[in-house]
Design a protein around this motif. Structure first.
Motif, PDB file in Angstrom:
ATOM      1  N   ASP A   1      39.764   2.897  -7.890  1.00  0.00           N
ATOM      2  CA  ASP A   1      39.207   2.905  -9.241  1.00  0.00           C
ATOM      3  C   ASP A   1      40.291   3.197 -10.282  1.00  0.00           C
TER       4      ASP A   1
ATOM      5  N   GLU B   1      35.148  -6.399 -15.353  1.00  0.00           N
ATOM      6  CA  GLU B   1      34.260  -7.074 -14.407  1.00  0.00           C
ATOM      7  C   GLU B   1      34.681  -6.802 -12.972  1.00  0.00           C
TER       8      GLU B   1
ATOM      9  N   ILE C   1      33.650  -3.256 -12.000  1.00  0.00           N
ATOM     10  CA  ILE C   1      32.221  -3.132 -11.702  1.00  0.00           C
ATOM     11  C   ILE C   1      31.896  -3.749 -10.350  1.00  0.00           C
ATOM     12  N   GLU C   2      32.545  -4.861 -10.007  1.00  0.00           N
ATOM     13  CA  GLU C   2      32.328  -5.458  -8.694  1.00  0.00           C
ATOM     14  C   GLU C   2      32.803  -4.516  -7.589  1.00  0.00           C
TER      15      GLU C   2
ATOM     16  N   ALA D   1      32.744  -1.269  -7.834  1.00  0.00           N
ATOM     17  CA  ALA D   1      31.717  -0.228  -7.781  1.00  0.00           C
ATOM     18  C   ALA D   1      30.504  -0.710  -6.986  1.00  0.00           C
ATOM     19  N   ARG D   2      30.126  -1.963  -7.178  1.00  0.00           N
ATOM     20  CA  ARG D   2      28.991  -2.515  -6.413  1.00  0.00           C
ATOM     21  C   ARG D   2      29.291  -2.476  -4.912  1.00  0.00           C
TER      22      ARG D   2
ATOM     23  N   PHE E   1      29.388   6.207  -8.203  1.00  0.00           N
ATOM     24  CA  PHE E   1      29.736   4.872  -8.686  1.00  0.00           C
ATOM     25  C   PHE E   1      28.563   4.186  -9.391  1.00  0.00           C
TER      26      PHE E   1
ATOM     27  N   ALA F   1      28.250   1.554 -12.690  1.00  0.00           N
ATOM     28  CA  ALA F   1      27.727   0.218 -12.398  1.00  0.00           C
ATOM     29  C   ALA F   1      26.311  -0.007 -12.895  1.00  0.00           C
ATOM     30  N   SER F   2      25.511   1.042 -13.033  1.00  0.00           N
ATOM     31  CA  SER F   2      24.099   0.842 -13.385  1.00  0.00           C
ATOM     32  C   SER F   2      23.933   0.151 -14.731  1.00  0.00           C
TER      33      SER F   2
ATOM     34  N   TYR G   1      25.440  -2.295 -15.775  1.00  0.00           N
ATOM     35  CA  TYR G   1      25.669  -3.730 -15.610  1.00  0.00           C
ATOM     36  C   TYR G   1      24.651  -4.366 -14.667  1.00  0.00           C
ATOM     37  N   MET G   2      23.659  -3.595 -14.230  1.00  0.00           N
ATOM     38  CA  MET G   2      22.672  -4.097 -13.280  1.00  0.00           C
ATOM     39  C   MET G   2      21.357  -4.407 -13.972  1.00  0.00           C
TER      40      MET G   2
END
Length: 360
Positions: free
Chosen positions: A119, A154, A157-158, A160-161, A176, A180-181, A183-184
């Motif tokens: 990260d 981006e 965030i990927e 983190a997913r 995480f 990330a939340s 962007y969900m």
């Protein structure tokens, strides 16, 4: 409510209370470089505010620290001149060597440190690009740098997913999910917020749980609520003038003071110009509270689509209806006036429009 349901509910509440009251020991020994006389244990709350929990005096470059915290509490260890180490209080002993930047800890915390190192690459890259954008010699150079910032975010965030998928059985996912939340969408977030997992009740999950409640307000399939807003000339318009009239409509929430909006806007404009002749419309809803700032933002951003606002700033009634608490944010409405997606940014917006218009 039947007896079985009551018992199940009570057992769940007991479990939640038990988790909240459970304590775990932190038992830390460590080494620090010359010149460090004290090491602090602290939590970071709010906008970077540190709450100090414990401290240890350094003697001959060594220190020890022992105490108790709520189970799996997220805390940090450090001081000026040291790289802070953030970890979960899981009851396992830990040895930290600040001089050589090494850590011996539980499997959970060593795994967490590995993810944190990944990260940090994205975070360092963001600050490097951000400073470069401030020093850009031209608008073209600034735009290219801001596109790199978007791509870096981006990718972060990927990452983190991926971490969340790999850690559904422990609290690392909760950390995480904080990033990330946002962007969900509702479907993705509800799938990873599992009430049967330990991390569901972790304090780090507060923001993600609140976002899930917010996303229910703009859940896919809900008809758009009609609303009146004014254009820059002061003329009142209904959203229904565009929504439910046979076109796909993106309602984009932004503000003149919003730097992330500025970085995302070129992507939004590019998509609008690409798909507008295929049956795509855009409404830009400003969260400004001063008309002069709103008009200046329209000019600076160079937006070629419909502009609307109630000029109520963060008290915008339309934003409240759909739980818009951060910007940029958006709603994609189908030709029948129903919400089909929310918070599409970067490549996700382009991909969705390509699917709709079968244009790749």
């Amino acid at each position: 409510m039947n007896k079985k349901t009551i018992i199940t509910t009570l057992l769940a509440l007991v479990a939640m209370v038990g988790q909240a009251q459970e304590k775990r020991e932190y038992n830390i020994s460590g080494f620090v470089p010359d010149g460090i006389v004290k090491v602090y244990l602290y939590k970071t709350e709010g906008l970077g505010n540190r709450v100090f929990l414990d401290s240890a005096i350094v003697a001959d470059g060594k220190f020890t620290m022992k105490g108790n915290r709520p189970a799996y509490d997220l805390v940090s260890l450090g001081n000026k001149g040291l790289h802070s180490i953030t970890f979960f209080v899981d009851g396992e002993p830990m040895t930290v060597d600040f001089a050589n930047d090494t850590l011996i800890a539980s499997t959970l915390n060593e795994k967490f440190q590995g993810y944190m190192a990944e990260d940090k690459v994205f975070t360092d890259n963001f600050y490097r690009l951000f400073m470069a954008s401030k020093k850009a010699a031209s608008e073209t150079e600034k735009h290219e740098t801001e596109q790199q910032i978007t791509a870096n975010n981006e990718a972060m965030i990927e990452q983190a997913r991926r971490v969340i998928r790999e850690n559904r059985d422990n609290v690392i996912a909760a950390y995480f999910l904080q990033a990330a939340s946002g962007y969900m969408d509702y479907e993705e977030l509800s799938a990873v917020i599992d009430s049967t997992t330990y991390y569901f009740n972790h304090p780090l999950m507060n923001e993600a749980r609140q976002r899930l409640q917010v996303l229910q307000l703009r859940q896919v399939g809900k008809p758009l609520t009609n609303f009146a807003l004014a254009d820059p000339d002061g003329q009142s318009h209904q959203l229904s003038e565009w929504c439910g009239q046979g076109k796909y409509v993106l309602i984009d929430f932004w503000a003149s003071w919003c730097r992330p909006c500025r970085m995302e806007m070129p992507n939004v404009i590019q998509n609008f110009e690409r798909f507008r002749d295929l049956g795509f419309e855009m409404l830009a809803v400003s969260i400004d509270d001063k008309k002069s700032a709103w008009l200046r933002g329209i000019k600076d951003f160079g937006t070629p689509f419909v502009q609307l606002s109630d000029l109520k700033g963060r008290n915008s009634e339309l934003a409240a209806i759909y739980g818009i608490t951060t910007i940029p944010a958006n709603l994609l409405v189908n030709p029948q006036g129903k919400i089909i997606a929310a918070d599409l940014r970067g490549k996700a917006l382009t991909k969705k429009l390509e699917e709709i218009f079968n244009d790749k």
